[in-house]
Design an enzyme around this catalytic site. Structure first.
Site, PDB file in Angstrom:
ATOM      1  N   THR A 230     -36.773  24.375  -9.554  1.00  0.00           N
ATOM      2  CA  THR A 230     -35.380  24.531  -9.997  1.00  0.00           C
ATOM      3  C   THR A 230     -35.313  24.470 -11.519  1.00  0.00           C
ATOM      4  OG1 THR A 230     -35.042  22.154  -9.758  1.00  0.00           O
ATOM      5  CG2 THR A 230     -34.312  23.534  -7.917  1.00  0.00           C
ATOM      6  N   ARG A 232     -37.488  26.412 -14.548  1.00  0.00           N
ATOM      7  CA  ARG A 232     -37.462  27.760 -15.130  1.00  0.00           C
ATOM      8  C   ARG A 232     -38.540  28.591 -14.445  1.00  0.00           C
ATOM      9  NH1 ARG A 232     -33.213  26.803 -16.604  1.00  0.00           N
ATOM     10  NH2 ARG A 232     -32.260  26.846 -18.671  1.00  0.00           N
ATOM     11  N   ASP A 256     -35.012  28.211  -7.196  1.00  0.00           N
ATOM     12  CA  ASP A 256     -33.687  28.522  -7.753  1.00  0.00           C
ATOM     13  C   ASP A 256     -33.840  29.396  -8.985  1.00  0.00           C
ATOM     14  OD1 ASP A 256     -30.821  28.208  -7.769  1.00  0.00           O
ATOM     15  OD2 ASP A 256     -31.066  26.986  -9.572  1.00  0.00           O
ATOM     16  N   GLU A 261     -36.032  36.702 -13.984  1.00  0.00           N
ATOM     17  CA  GLU A 261     -34.866  36.780 -13.095  1.00  0.00           C
ATOM     18  C   GLU A 261     -33.745  37.606 -13.724  1.00  0.00           C
ATOM     19  OE1 GLU A 261     -34.049  32.612 -12.469  1.00  0.00           O
ATOM     20  OE2 GLU A 261     -32.641  32.528 -14.131  1.00  0.00           O
ATOM     21  N   HIS A 301     -30.190  30.839  -9.321  1.00  0.00           N
ATOM     22  CA  HIS A 301     -30.029  29.930 -10.476  1.00  0.00           C
ATOM     23  C   HIS A 301     -28.690  29.182 -10.357  1.00  0.00           C
ATOM     24  CE1 HIS A 301     -31.555  29.242 -14.794  1.00  0.00           C
ATOM     25  NE2 HIS A 301     -30.876  28.198 -14.376  1.00  0.00           N
ATOM     26  N   ALA A 303     -28.428  25.838  -9.129  1.00  0.00           N
ATOM     27  CA  ALA A 303     -28.588  24.398  -8.893  1.00  0.00           C
ATOM     28  C   ALA A 303     -27.541  23.557  -9.629  1.00  0.00           C
ATOM     29  CB  ALA A 303     -29.992  23.953  -9.288  1.00  0.00           C
ATOM     30  N   PHE A 304     -27.097  24.038 -10.774  1.00  0.00           N
ATOM     31  CA  PHE A 304     -26.123  23.265 -11.568  1.00  0.00           C
ATOM     32  C   PHE A 304     -24.694  23.475 -11.080  1.00  0.00           C
ATOM     33  CE2 PHE A 304     -23.729  26.509 -13.803  1.00  0.00           C
ATOM     34  CZ  PHE A 304     -24.482  27.636 -13.498  1.00  0.00           C
TER      35      PHE A 304
HETATM   36  P1  NAD Z   1     -35.652  16.662 -19.793  1.00  0.00           P
HETATM   37  O1  NAD Z   1     -36.000  17.147 -21.149  1.00  0.00           O
HETATM   38  O2  NAD Z   1     -34.729  15.506 -19.653  1.00  0.00           O
HETATM   39  O3  NAD Z   1     -36.989  16.283 -18.989  1.00  0.00           O
HETATM   40  C1  NAD Z   1     -38.129  17.081 -18.986  1.00  0.00           C
HETATM   41  C2  NAD Z   1     -39.327  16.205 -18.719  1.00  0.00           C
HETATM   42  O4  NAD Z   1     -40.472  17.045 -18.602  1.00  0.00           O
HETATM   43  C3  NAD Z   1     -39.616  15.207 -19.836  1.00  0.00           C
HETATM   44  O5  NAD Z   1     -39.825  13.920 -19.305  1.00  0.00           O
HETATM   45  C4  NAD Z   1     -40.886  15.762 -20.484  1.00  0.00           C
HETATM   46  O6  NAD Z   1     -41.721  14.752 -21.043  1.00  0.00           O
HETATM   47  C5  NAD Z   1     -41.535  16.427 -19.298  1.00  0.00           C
HETATM   48  N1  NAD Z   1     -42.542  17.416 -19.676  1.00  0.00           N
HETATM   49  C6  NAD Z   1     -42.651  18.160 -20.807  1.00  0.00           C
HETATM   50  N2  NAD Z   1     -43.748  18.920 -20.753  1.00  0.00           N
HETATM   51  C7  NAD Z   1     -44.367  18.649 -19.582  1.00  0.00           C
HETATM   52  C8  NAD Z   1     -45.564  19.111 -18.970  1.00  0.00           C
HETATM   53  N3  NAD Z   1     -46.343  20.005 -19.565  1.00  0.00           N
HETATM   54  N4  NAD Z   1     -45.870  18.609 -17.767  1.00  0.00           N
HETATM   55  C9  NAD Z   1     -45.089  17.699 -17.153  1.00  0.00           C
HETATM   56  N5  NAD Z   1     -43.952  17.211 -17.688  1.00  0.00           N
HETATM   57  C10 NAD Z   1     -43.592  17.690 -18.893  1.00  0.00           C
HETATM   58  O7  NAD Z   1     -35.106  17.945 -19.010  1.00  0.00           O
HETATM   59  P2  NAD Z   1     -34.136  17.950 -17.759  1.00  0.00           P
HETATM   60  O8  NAD Z   1     -32.715  17.827 -18.231  1.00  0.00           O
HETATM   61  O9  NAD Z   1     -34.634  16.996 -16.730  1.00  0.00           O
HETATM   62  O10 NAD Z   1     -34.306  19.454 -17.258  1.00  0.00           O
HETATM   63  C11 NAD Z   1     -35.544  19.928 -16.711  1.00  0.00           C
HETATM   64  C12 NAD Z   1     -35.464  21.424 -16.579  1.00  0.00           C
HETATM   65  O11 NAD Z   1     -34.491  21.788 -15.596  1.00  0.00           O
HETATM   66  C13 NAD Z   1     -34.974  22.077 -17.870  1.00  0.00           C
HETATM   67  O12 NAD Z   1     -36.061  22.594 -18.573  1.00  0.00           O
HETATM   68  C14 NAD Z   1     -34.078  23.195 -17.460  1.00  0.00           C
HETATM   69  O13 NAD Z   1     -34.696  24.409 -17.765  1.00  0.00           O
HETATM   70  C15 NAD Z   1     -33.958  23.051 -15.951  1.00  0.00           C
HETATM   71  N6  NAD Z   1     -32.555  23.151 -15.517  1.00  0.00           N
HETATM   72  C16 NAD Z   1     -32.266  23.989 -14.480  1.00  0.00           C
HETATM   73  C17 NAD Z   1     -30.964  24.106 -14.026  1.00  0.00           C
HETATM   74  C18 NAD Z   1     -30.612  25.012 -12.870  1.00  0.00           C
HETATM   75  O14 NAD Z   1     -29.426  25.268 -12.641  1.00  0.00           O
HETATM   76  N7  NAD Z   1     -31.574  25.491 -12.106  1.00  0.00           N
HETATM   77  C19 NAD Z   1     -29.936  23.381 -14.647  1.00  0.00           C
HETATM   78  C20 NAD Z   1     -30.270  22.521 -15.692  1.00  0.00           C
HETATM   79  C21 NAD Z   1     -31.585  22.412 -16.128  1.00  0.00           C
END
Ligand code: NAD
Length: 338
Positions: A230, A232, A256, A261, A301, A303-304
């Site tokens: 969910t 990227r 998602d 996409e 896409h 999930a939010f």
């Molecule tokens: P965040 O920045 O709070 O957390 C990301 C975590 O990933 C951090 O703890 C970071 O240290 C870790 N990380 C970085 N590089 C890494 C690696 N190589 N291996 C493992 N972990 C690693 O981000 P978040 O707010 O939790 O969001 C996560 C992702 O969810 C975002 O990148 C965003 O693209 C995606 N997202 C998707 C939707 C949707 O509707 N599908 C909505 C919001 C966010």
């Protein structure tokens, strides 16, 4: 003062008007692009979402512009260097849907583990036998969470509530979080892939995380696991994913997000416009293969997309604009090079 709101959800207009009674609120349903920019050239404040392309050229259309409030967390759709050069401040919504995205990941996990779509399709045809509909319990299974940031930690919590054994991998492990929530970090992504029955990805997309799951490490996945993404699309190499499903390494996937996409959503337009070079046609074709598979569930896409998360977005955006107009911006995104 004119506030122009692009890519607007119909319900938001009233809220903006109520918050800024003196302002002219101009609503444009389409994303902000070269072709749509002229509709609000007078604006001093812009609000946009992720399909808007706030490029140098587009910014030239707004001579009076002072502030952009993007209704997203990410801001890679905005030319920040050009904004800085023009003295335009940009604010974002740092958080709005952490639980919402984690809940959606579990919706996908449960839909796969309990064959919800196959069951639903069957009863829709008035067939009530259970052949081929056996699922598996989450209780006692190992959940592998990749990335324990704002969203990942909710996934950990939900996994614990299901009685799963939760493992996590993060580039920057948070020992205090592990202690508080009762899960363990593994030292490598490979170790997580090898041990997990369910893998859920919550890491950011960065050059360093491009194809984090790839042809090399997908071979290490525990046989029969399910993979949920969910975060990227390009965190997972689509070719590797199709291969692992074909091999039975993965018994299913819940997605998602997909690589390319954007191109998939605009396929009909692309056919007439031509494929830009950087869009990988092979990936788009593989997405078609994924869509057609029974063991893959894809959501758009989405999930939010909950009432509560969207309201948090509007609330924060209004607060961002109010703070800027009061001379004390909040949630301002860093200027490049600053
Ligand atoms: P965040 O920045 O709070 O957390 C990301 C975590 O990933 C951090 O703890 C970071 O240290 C870790 N990380 C970085 N590089 C890494 C690696 N190589 N291996 C493992 N972990 C690693 O981000 P978040 O707010 O939790 O969001 C996560 C992702 O969810 C975002 O990148 C965003 O693209 C995606 N997202 C998707 C939707 C949707 O509707 N599908 C909505 C919001 C966010």
């Amino acid at each position: 003062m004119t506030i122009a709101v692009f890519e607007e959800e119909a319900a938001d207009r009233e809220q903006f008007q109520r918050a800024f009674r003196e302002a002219v609120i101009q609503v444009v349903p389409e994303p902000l692009r070269q072709e749509t920019a002229g509709a609000a050239a007078n604006a001093e404040v812009l609000s946009v979402f992720v399909k808007s392309e706030v490029s140098k050229e587009v910014l030239k259309t707004f001579p009076k512009l002072r502030f952009i409030a993007t209704r997203s967390t990410g801001y890679d759709h905005i030319d920040l260097a050009e904004c800085a050069a023009r003295g335009v401040v940009v604010s974002n919504v740092p958080s709005y849907g952490e639980n919402s995205v984690a809940e959606h990941a579990f919706a996908l996990i449960l839909a796969l583990s309990r064959k919800i779509f196959q069951s639903y399709e069957r009863t829709e045809r008035f067939r009530f036998n259970r052949d081929g509909l056996q699922g598996f319990d989450l209780l006692g299974k190992t959940l592998g969470v990749v990335g324990t940031g704002r969203i990942g930690r909710f996934a950990v919590k939900i996994g614990c509530a299901f009685g799963m054994h939760v493992l996590a991998y993060d580039a920057k492990p948070n020992a205090a979080l592990a202690e508080e929530f009762g899960f363990s970090y593994v030292g490598t992504l490979d170790a997580l892939l090898a041990a997990s029955d369910v893998i859920t990805i919550h890491a950011p997309y960065l050059p360093s995380t491009h194809h984090l799951i790839n042809m090399d490490n997908i071979k290490k996945v525990k046989k029969g696991a399910i993979l949920v993404n969910t975060a990227r699309g390009a965190l997972v190499d689509t070719a590797a994913l199709v291969w692992a499903l074909d091999q039975g390494i993965l018994q299913g996937a819940g997605l998602d997000v997909l690589e390319e996409e954007g191109a998939l959503y605009e396929e009909i337009e692309l056919l007439s416009r031509g494929f830009p070079k950087d869009q990988d046609i092979a990936t788009i074709l593989r997405n078609h293969i994924l869509i057609a598979r029974d063991d893959v569930i894809i959501t758009p896409h989405n999930a939010f997309n909950t009432t509560e998360a969207l309201q948090r977005i509007v609330d924060t955006t209004i607060e961002n604009i109010q703070a800027f107009l009061a001379g004390a911006p909040v949630n301002a995104v860093p200027t490049p090079g600053a």
